[in-house]
Scaffold this active site. Structure first.
Site, PDB file in Angstrom:
ATOM      1  N   ARG A 104      16.157  -3.925 -12.071  1.00 41.16           N
ATOM      2  CA  ARG A 104      14.849  -3.615 -13.102  1.00 41.16           C
ATOM      3  C   ARG A 104      15.239  -2.352 -13.993  1.00 41.16           C
ATOM      4  NH1 ARG A 104       9.857  -2.767  -9.886  1.00 41.16           N
ATOM      5  NH2 ARG A 104       9.046  -2.514 -11.888  1.00 41.16           N
ATOM      6  N   SER A 126       6.287  -3.567  -6.083  1.00 44.61           N
ATOM      7  CA  SER A 126       7.194  -2.642  -5.663  1.00 44.61           C
ATOM      8  C   SER A 126       6.549  -1.708  -4.962  1.00 44.61           C
ATOM      9  CB  SER A 126       7.990  -2.239  -6.825  1.00 44.61           C
ATOM     10  OG  SER A 126       8.776  -0.963  -6.655  1.00 44.61           O
ATOM     11  N   ASP A 135      13.136  -4.536  -2.177  1.00 44.56           N
ATOM     12  CA  ASP A 135      12.654  -3.849  -3.495  1.00 44.56           C
ATOM     13  C   ASP A 135      13.661  -3.115  -4.116  1.00 44.56           C
ATOM     14  OD1 ASP A 135      10.363  -2.446  -5.175  1.00 44.56           O
ATOM     15  OD2 ASP A 135      11.082  -0.836  -3.955  1.00 44.56           O
ATOM     16  N   LYS A 177       6.116  -0.770  -0.293  1.00 45.54           N
ATOM     17  CA  LYS A 177       6.398   0.211   0.763  1.00 45.54           C
ATOM     18  C   LYS A 177       5.419   0.832   1.510  1.00 45.54           C
ATOM     19  CE  LYS A 177       8.440   1.274  -3.074  1.00 45.54           C
ATOM     20  NZ  LYS A 177       9.098   1.337  -4.490  1.00 45.54           N
ATOM     21  N   HIS A 202      -1.393   7.175  -2.041  1.00 50.76           N
ATOM     22  CA  HIS A 202      -0.350   7.127  -2.856  1.00 50.76           C
ATOM     23  C   HIS A 202      -0.563   7.777  -4.315  1.00 50.76           C
ATOM     24  CE1 HIS A 202       3.320   5.645  -4.555  1.00 50.76           C
ATOM     25  NE2 HIS A 202       2.688   4.958  -5.722  1.00 50.76           N
TER      26      HIS A 202
HETATM   27  N1  URA Z   1       7.515   3.170  -8.473  1.00 52.44           N
HETATM   28  C1  URA Z   1       7.828   2.118  -7.680  1.00 52.44           C
HETATM   29  O1  URA Z   1       7.914   2.291  -6.542  1.00 52.44           O
HETATM   30  N2  URA Z   1       7.994   0.749  -8.218  1.00 52.44           N
HETATM   31  C2  URA Z   1       8.073   0.607  -9.326  1.00 52.44           C
HETATM   32  O2  URA Z   1       8.562  -0.498  -9.910  1.00 52.44           O
HETATM   33  C3  URA Z   1       7.563   1.683 -10.282  1.00 52.44           C
HETATM   34  C4  URA Z   1       7.485   2.820  -9.902  1.00 52.44           C
END
Ligand code: URA
Length: 444
Positions: A173, A188, A166, A192, A87
């Protein structure tokens, strides 16, 4: 547990129990917590912080708010001990996923890679894949499994079933000034990744004007949190902090970055993008238990030099419904019909090509999104014709811009002209990988 009590606990700086975190995420997912209570708690977390245990519990609860994939039954001895992914926190010109995923799969890794769309000046892998004619990332779970079993790699999009808590929290947010909280960002991102059913993860945390984190200290802090939470969630993890002050490679856009990924898999790509892709893929091989440190890079380079990585990419494209002829004939990829050149403002040495400025120009052209619903144009973009450190003469072309709309071009040119500086002294060479953080160094 009552929402009000949970909010008060964090407001007063106390630790949230696992039960409180589960109640919060449950309320976010089923809608029983209204926006004002969700955002009140998010703001309390933003201001008072979280412990690693709390952030791990939050990650887990967000994973459990949706469907978790499990590909462990597809593992064969030649795949190592676990599925593995990479990632990146996102950068300008970062097409490494399109190169390293086929390379790692060609060396035996099982790579279920879920990618997102780009937002702001950092590009998204999904937008690049969408530039390949016919390529499908919205596969059903049954088709994902079939593709992964066939090629060892599947490039997929995040569906509505992935960490739905999320999604709601991130949107709130974004609207309430609480994105920039390291525990919230880390949980967050990882919610994933854990969902993919992987056992190992390589993180590329970008540092510099073209990344999500401009400063080294905050990128290091984010890396420690990511590694800490990921390891507690059962993922063998390494984070590489890599430089993102200048674009990666020479092509920035969607179709144009696919073109550069193909060139790199043919051994004809820029050295920075090739080097970083090989380094990250080698880490994947090591974490999956397929090679030790001495062999990993050699094996990935063999896959690159023998063309096995390129053949794997062709196979992945065909398996996911794309037109594999793009490998031999990149002119099948979309390209905007109008071109404009950026000329060197003076004679001298290029001292800086600022990633942030180039990334903003790409967004203005339509290669990226300035808001979540913006439509991306696969054919627009920027090709750099010179690198930092090159000597140029006044009036010499240094960038080629592919565009459709003259108004957008004019706005993009403003960013591009300020992004590039010409002076007298070549910039000192800077290594792309700044440092590596794993579970031992994360605790330091
Ligand atoms: N990328 C994400 O998936 N979540 C965040 O909070 C910030 C960047």
């Amino acid at each position: 547990m009552r929402a009000l009590d949970i909010i008060r606990t964090k407001r007063d700086g106390h630790t949230l129990s696992r039960e409180a975190i589960d109640a919060f995420v449950g309320g976010v997912t089923d809608g029983t917590w209204p926006d004002y209570q969700v955002t009140a708690l998010l703001m309390a977390i933003f201001l008072k912080g979280m412990s690693l245990d709390e952030a791990t519990a939050l990650t887990q609860a967000m994973v459990d708010s949706g469907t978790r994939l499990d590909f462990s039954d597809l593992l064969r001895p030649e795949n190592g001990s676990m599925p593995v992914d990479k990632h990146s926190t996102g950068g300008v010109g970062d097409k490494t996923s399109l190169i390293l995923a086929p390379l790692a799969a060609a060396c035996g890794c099982l790579v279920p890679m879920m990618s997102g769309r780009g937002l702001g000046h950092t590009g998204g892998t999904l937008d690049k894949l969408d530039a390949i004619p016919g390529f499908r990332t919205d596969l059903s779970v049954a088709k994902l499994r079939k593709a992964l079993a066939a090629t060892g790699c599947v490039l997929m999009r995040q569906t509505a079933e992935v960490a739905p808590a999320d999604r709601r929290m991130y949107a709130l947010r974004d609207a309430t000034g609480t994105v920039e909280s390291i525990p919230l960002i880390a949980s967050s991102i990882l919610s994933k990744k854990v969902t993919e059913g992987i056992g190992a993860l390589v993180l590329d945390v970008k540092v510099g004007s073209g990344g999500f984190m401009a400063g080294l200290d905050e990128a290091r802090e984010l890396s420690r949190w990511l590694v800490g939470i990921a390891e507690r969630s059962g993922l063998r993890t390494q984070a590489l902090l890599t430089r993102m002050d200048t674009p990666l490679g020479r092509r920035i856009g969607n179709a144009t970055e696919v073109r550069e990924a193909i060139e790199t898999l043919k051994g004809e790509g820029p050295k920075d993008i090739e080097g970083l892709s090989v380094t990250l893929a080698a880490r994947m091989l090591m974490l999956a238990g397929l090679a030790d440190e001495d062999q990993a890079e050699r094996r990935i380079r063999d896959a690159l030099e023998s063309g096995r990585g390129l053949e794997k990419f062709r196979q992945i494209i065909a398996t996911q419904g794309g037109d594999p002829r793009v490998i031999d004939d990149p002119s099948l990829l979309p390209v905007a019909e109008r071109e404009s050149l950026v000329l060197a403002p003076s004679t001298g040495i290029i001292t800086r090509i600022d990633a942030g400025g180039v990334g903003r120009a790409a967004v203005v052209l339509g290669a990226g999104r300035d808001h979540v619903d913006a439509v991306v144009d696969p054919g627009v973009g920027i090709d750099l014709l010179a690198d930092e450190g090159d000597t140029v003469s006044r009036g010499e072309p240094i960038m080629r811009v592919f565009y459709r709309d003259s108004g957008r071009l004019e706005a993009a040119l403003v960013h591009l002209r300020t992004a590039c500086e010409v002076g007298d002294t070549a910039p000192a060479p800077r290594p792309l990988v700044i440092e590596t953080i794993d579970i031992r160094t994360a605790k330091a």
